[in-house]
Design a protein around this motif. Structure first.
Motif, PDB file in Angstrom:
ATOM      1  N   LEU A 178      -5.310   7.966   0.689  1.00  0.00           N
ATOM      2  CA  LEU A 178      -5.834   6.791  -0.014  1.00  0.00           C
ATOM      3  C   LEU A 178      -7.287   6.507   0.346  1.00  0.00           C
ATOM      4  N   GLU A 179      -7.773   7.087   1.448  1.00  0.00           N
ATOM      5  CA  GLU A 179      -9.140   6.845   1.928  1.00  0.00           C
ATOM      6  C   GLU A 179      -9.420   5.349   2.028  1.00  0.00           C
ATOM      7  N   ARG A 180      -8.511   4.630   2.654  1.00  0.00           N
ATOM      8  CA  ARG A 180      -8.672   3.182   2.793  1.00  0.00           C
ATOM      9  C   ARG A 180      -9.796   2.861   3.780  1.00  0.00           C
ATOM     10  N   GLY A 181     -10.769   2.109   3.310  1.00  0.00           N
ATOM     11  CA  GLY A 181     -11.835   1.655   4.185  1.00  0.00           C
ATOM     12  C   GLY A 181     -12.790   2.727   4.650  1.00  0.00           C
ATOM     13  N   GLU A 182     -12.738   3.904   4.014  1.00  0.00           N
ATOM     14  CA  GLU A 182     -13.639   4.972   4.424  1.00  0.00           C
ATOM     15  C   GLU A 182     -15.070   4.647   3.994  1.00  0.00           C
ATOM     16  N   ILE A 183     -16.033   4.942   4.849  1.00  0.00           N
ATOM     17  CA  ILE A 183     -17.448   4.723   4.543  1.00  0.00           C
ATOM     18  C   ILE A 183     -18.038   6.038   4.042  1.00  0.00           C
ATOM     19  N   HIS A 184     -18.413   6.086   2.780  1.00  0.00           N
ATOM     20  CA  HIS A 184     -18.955   7.302   2.203  1.00  0.00           C
ATOM     21  C   HIS A 184     -20.423   7.468   2.607  1.00  0.00           C
ATOM     22  N   PRO A 185     -20.894   8.684   2.702  1.00  0.00           N
ATOM     23  CA  PRO A 185     -22.283   8.919   3.132  1.00  0.00           C
ATOM     24  C   PRO A 185     -23.283   8.298   2.157  1.00  0.00           C
ATOM     25  N   TYR A 186     -24.334   7.691   2.712  1.00  0.00           N
ATOM     26  CA  TYR A 186     -25.385   7.079   1.897  1.00  0.00           C
ATOM     27  C   TYR A 186     -26.415   8.123   1.493  1.00  0.00           C
ATOM     28  N   ARG A 187     -26.767   8.151   0.244  1.00  0.00           N
ATOM     29  CA  ARG A 187     -27.757   9.098  -0.280  1.00  0.00           C
ATOM     30  C   ARG A 187     -28.886   8.300  -0.929  1.00  0.00           C
ATOM     31  N   GLU A 222       0.812  -1.218   0.000  1.00  0.00           N
ATOM     32  CA  GLU A 222       0.000   0.000   0.000  1.00  0.00           C
ATOM     33  C   GLU A 222       0.848   1.271   0.000  1.00  0.00           C
ATOM     34  N   LEU A 223       2.147   1.131   0.241  1.00  0.00           N
ATOM     35  CA  LEU A 223       3.042   2.289   0.339  1.00  0.00           C
ATOM     36  C   LEU A 223       4.440   1.858  -0.057  1.00  0.00           C
ATOM     37  N   LEU A 224       5.152   2.741  -0.749  1.00  0.00           N
ATOM     38  CA  LEU A 224       6.523   2.454  -1.190  1.00  0.00           C
ATOM     39  C   LEU A 224       7.476   3.460  -0.562  1.00  0.00           C
ATOM     40  N   VAL A 225       8.578   2.963  -0.018  1.00  0.00           N
ATOM     41  CA  VAL A 225       9.656   3.802   0.507  1.00  0.00           C
ATOM     42  C   VAL A 225      10.894   3.529  -0.335  1.00  0.00           C
ATOM     43  N   ALA A 226      11.387   4.549  -1.052  1.00  0.00           N
ATOM     44  CA  ALA A 226      12.537   4.370  -1.936  1.00  0.00           C
ATOM     45  C   ALA A 226      13.095   5.742  -2.291  1.00  0.00           C
ATOM     46  N   ASN A 227      14.219   5.764  -3.005  1.00  0.00           N
ATOM     47  CA  ASN A 227      14.768   7.034  -3.467  1.00  0.00           C
ATOM     48  C   ASN A 227      13.959   7.534  -4.670  1.00  0.00           C
ATOM     49  N   ALA A 228      14.420   8.615  -5.270  1.00  0.00           N
ATOM     50  CA  ALA A 228      13.645   9.245  -6.337  1.00  0.00           C
ATOM     51  C   ALA A 228      13.476   8.352  -7.561  1.00  0.00           C
ATOM     52  N   HIS A 229      14.302   7.325  -7.706  1.00  0.00           N
ATOM     53  CA  HIS A 229      14.135   6.405  -8.837  1.00  0.00           C
ATOM     54  C   HIS A 229      12.900   5.526  -8.680  1.00  0.00           C
ATOM     55  N   GLY A 230      12.281   5.553  -7.500  1.00  0.00           N
ATOM     56  CA  GLY A 230      11.093   4.755  -7.285  1.00  0.00           C
ATOM     57  C   GLY A 230       9.804   5.409  -7.732  1.00  0.00           C
ATOM     58  N   VAL A 231       9.884   6.614  -8.307  1.00  0.00           N
ATOM     59  CA  VAL A 231       8.679   7.340  -8.703  1.00  0.00           C
ATOM     60  C   VAL A 231       7.871   6.547  -9.720  1.00  0.00           C
ATOM     61  N   GLN A 232       8.526   6.053 -10.768  1.00  0.00           N
ATOM     62  CA  GLN A 232       7.814   5.322 -11.810  1.00  0.00           C
ATOM     63  C   GLN A 232       7.249   4.001 -11.273  1.00  0.00           C
ATOM     64  N   SER A 233       7.996   3.328 -10.403  1.00  0.00           N
ATOM     65  CA  SER A 233       7.495   2.079  -9.822  1.00  0.00           C
ATOM     66  C   SER A 233       6.236   2.345  -9.005  1.00  0.00           C
ATOM     67  N   ALA A 234       6.240   3.399  -8.200  1.00  0.00           N
ATOM     68  CA  ALA A 234       5.069   3.727  -7.400  1.00  0.00           C
ATOM     69  C   ALA A 234       3.877   4.060  -8.282  1.00  0.00           C
ATOM     70  N   ALA A 235       4.141   4.757  -9.398  1.00  0.00           N
ATOM     71  CA  ALA A 235       3.044   5.112 -10.303  1.00  0.00           C
ATOM     72  C   ALA A 235       2.437   3.867 -10.942  1.00  0.00           C
ATOM     73  N   ARG A 236       3.293   2.917 -11.357  1.00  0.00           N
ATOM     74  CA  ARG A 236       2.769   1.690 -11.970  1.00  0.00           C
ATOM     75  C   ARG A 236       2.016   0.831 -10.958  1.00  0.00           C
ATOM     76  N   PRO A 289       1.317   5.438  -3.072  1.00  0.00           N
ATOM     77  CA  PRO A 289       2.147   6.620  -2.808  1.00  0.00           C
ATOM     78  C   PRO A 289       3.593   6.243  -2.508  1.00  0.00           C
ATOM     79  N   LEU A 290       4.486   7.202  -2.733  1.00  0.00           N
ATOM     80  CA  LEU A 290       5.923   7.018  -2.507  1.00  0.00           C
ATOM     81  C   LEU A 290       6.408   7.991  -1.445  1.00  0.00           C
ATOM     82  N   LEU A 291       7.139   7.485  -0.468  1.00  0.00           N
ATOM     83  CA  LEU A 291       7.882   8.330   0.465  1.00  0.00           C
ATOM     84  C   LEU A 291       9.342   8.269   0.063  1.00  0.00           C
ATOM     85  N   ARG A 292       9.892   9.410  -0.338  1.00  0.00           N
ATOM     86  CA  ARG A 292      11.272   9.446  -0.830  1.00  0.00           C
ATOM     87  C   ARG A 292      12.244   9.411   0.337  1.00  0.00           C
ATOM     88  N   ALA A 293      13.116   8.423   0.343  1.00  0.00           N
ATOM     89  CA  ALA A 293      14.131   8.278   1.382  1.00  0.00           C
ATOM     90  C   ALA A 293      15.366   7.648   0.764  1.00  0.00           C
TER      91      ALA A 293
END
Length: 458
Positions: A435-444, A378-392, A396-400
């Protein structure tokens, strides 16, 4: 213990690692009035300089012996001697570091012989220290090359013989700083040490040379700041040595042998447990209690752990980093209830067995991407070369780590200590909130008449 899966591919796809040659150059850049001179072709140095300039956003003093096709076959001693002579005559550096590249290592160049030839032919440059280190770029990674350079510096510049116990200054602490520590980390570490009324001597000190300051003096072809060369002769006068990074184990062993100064070793300074160990160590060295301000920072971190555990608990994370940093991240994440489901390091090291995950793969970003996808990270931690991997992967990517070239200020980021860990937890939690993981949206209800703008939103 993590299982180590070694590389089973004949090539690197989307490479993760930075070379050991670059790591050695980075270590030399942490010294005052120094310049690395890569022994190899001009293209190797130019490529490495691009990495450093894009990461630090600063002019980087870096030279090359410029081996061409003729000297690659016939020998490059002449280029080495000429390069040393030119640098000494033009800039009078305090130190010239010579990391080797794969080209001259494959050639079998005797760098020490070239240095002896230079010394014999040019005694007028005896005041300039010259330190060579074997760092072929086909072996190891940035972390191992950096560690090899630190060991070479200690071997060349720290006096050998009987340890000088009588000359010790009880308020000074040596710090062997690992490659994973940023200039911001080193500044924060020196502040923590000063809070115990101790004096820190950091080796190498990137917080003095590559901290992003605008110098008031005229342009210099050398580093402007960092560890003074003369400080190496004073390392034996410290009360203790702090070693940050398992990769520096050999350098620490040599320093202890040369000086007799006791050392305290830490793999990393991420997470509350690691920082607690550092604080207790500093308190024992200084013979003082932990300052109230630092205890307050610990309480703030504890509150941050409570605030973020709803987001971080049971989160599936993929990590790509050099060994010491990777182990630190797995332990930090395990401490807040997250799970490392994919871990890739560019080179093998004994410390990887301690990673808090099922396995660590020695490989590249393609390996990480496949492993992360299969494990539903659900989350990637990598240097800036991980941008494309996170997109595919659609996560989200945390740059470290190194390099970080697509954001400003990444090299200045503070990760360590109670404050750095607190801010890291907040950033991780905020990425997951988006990411809004598991969020319950209002019922209409379809049966109720809603205003037009609410109908559109629903």
């Amino acid at each position: 213990m993590a299982e180590i899966r070694k590389r089973n591919k004949a090539l690197a796809v989307n490479p993760l690692k930075a070379s050991s040659t670059l790591g050695a150059a980075l270590a030399f850049l942490g010294l005052d009035r120094a310049i690395p001179m890569l022994h190899g072709s001009q293209g190797c140095t130019a490529f490495g300089k691009v990495f450093l300039v894009r990461h630090f956003r600063e002019p980087i003093p870096l030279q090359t012996t410029a081996i061409d096709q003729v000297s690659a076959i016939m020998g490059g001693d002449e280029q080495l001697v000429e390069g040393l002579c030119t640098l000494c005559a033009k800039s009078a550096p305090a130190l010239i570091g010579i990391p080797t590249t794969g080209l001259v290592e494959t050639q079998g160049a005797d760098v020490e012989r070239g240095i002896r030839t230079f010394r014999a032919a040019h005694p007028e440059h005896a005041d300039t220290a010259v330190v060579a280190v074997a760092t072929p770029d086909y072996c190891g990674s940035l972390e191992s090359g950096y560690a090899a350079a630190v060991r070479a510096l200690i071997d060349a510049l720290v006096p050998s013989g009987e340890p000088r116990r009588a000359a010790r200054r009880s308020r000074r602490v040596n710090v062997l700083a690992g490659a994973h520590l940023t200039p911001g980390d080193l500044e924060h570490l020196k502040t923590l040490i000063a809070a115990f009324e101790l004096e820190a001597l950091v080796l190498p000190d990137l917080s003095g040379s590559l901290d992003g300051h605008l110098p008031t003096a005229d342009y210099s072809a050398l580093t402007t700041g960092g560890t003074p060369i003369g400080a190496f002769a004073e390392l034996g006068g410290a009360a203790a040595t702090l070693v940050i990074g398992d990769a520096l184990g050999e350098a620490a062993d040599l320093l202890a042998e040369r000086t007799g100064v006791p050392d305290h070793r830490f793999t990393h300074l991420l997470g509350i447990e690691a920082v607690d160990q550092l604080m207790l160590t500093l308190s024992a060295i200084a013979e003082r209690p932990v300052p109230a301000a630092i205890e307050r920072q610990r309480e703030q971190l504890q509150d941050a752990m409570l605030d973020s555990h709803f987001m971080l608990g049971m989160t599936r994370v993929a990590i790509a980093a050099d060994p010491d940093l990777l182990v630190g991240w797995t332990e930090l994440l395990a401490g807040v209830g997250a799970e490392t489901v994919a871990a890739v390091a560019p080179s093998n090291a004994p410390v990887l067995a301690r990673a808090r995950c099922a396995e660590v793969r020695i490989g590249d970003l393609e390996d990480l991407e496949r492993q992360a996808g299969a494990a539903h990270a659900e989350l990637l931690v990598a240097n800036a070369h991980g941008v494309q991997s996170a997109a595919r992967l659609g996560i989200p990517l945390l740059r470290a780590g190194f390099p970080q070239f697509d954001r400003l200020g990444g090299f200045r980021r503070t990760w360590i200590g109670y404050q750095g860990t607190r801010d890291t937890l907040f950033e991780l939690a905020n990425l997951l909130l988006e990411l809004e993981r598991g969020e319950i949206h209002p019922y209409r209800s379809r049966l109720k008449q809603w205003p037009e703008h609410e109908r559109t939103a629903a």
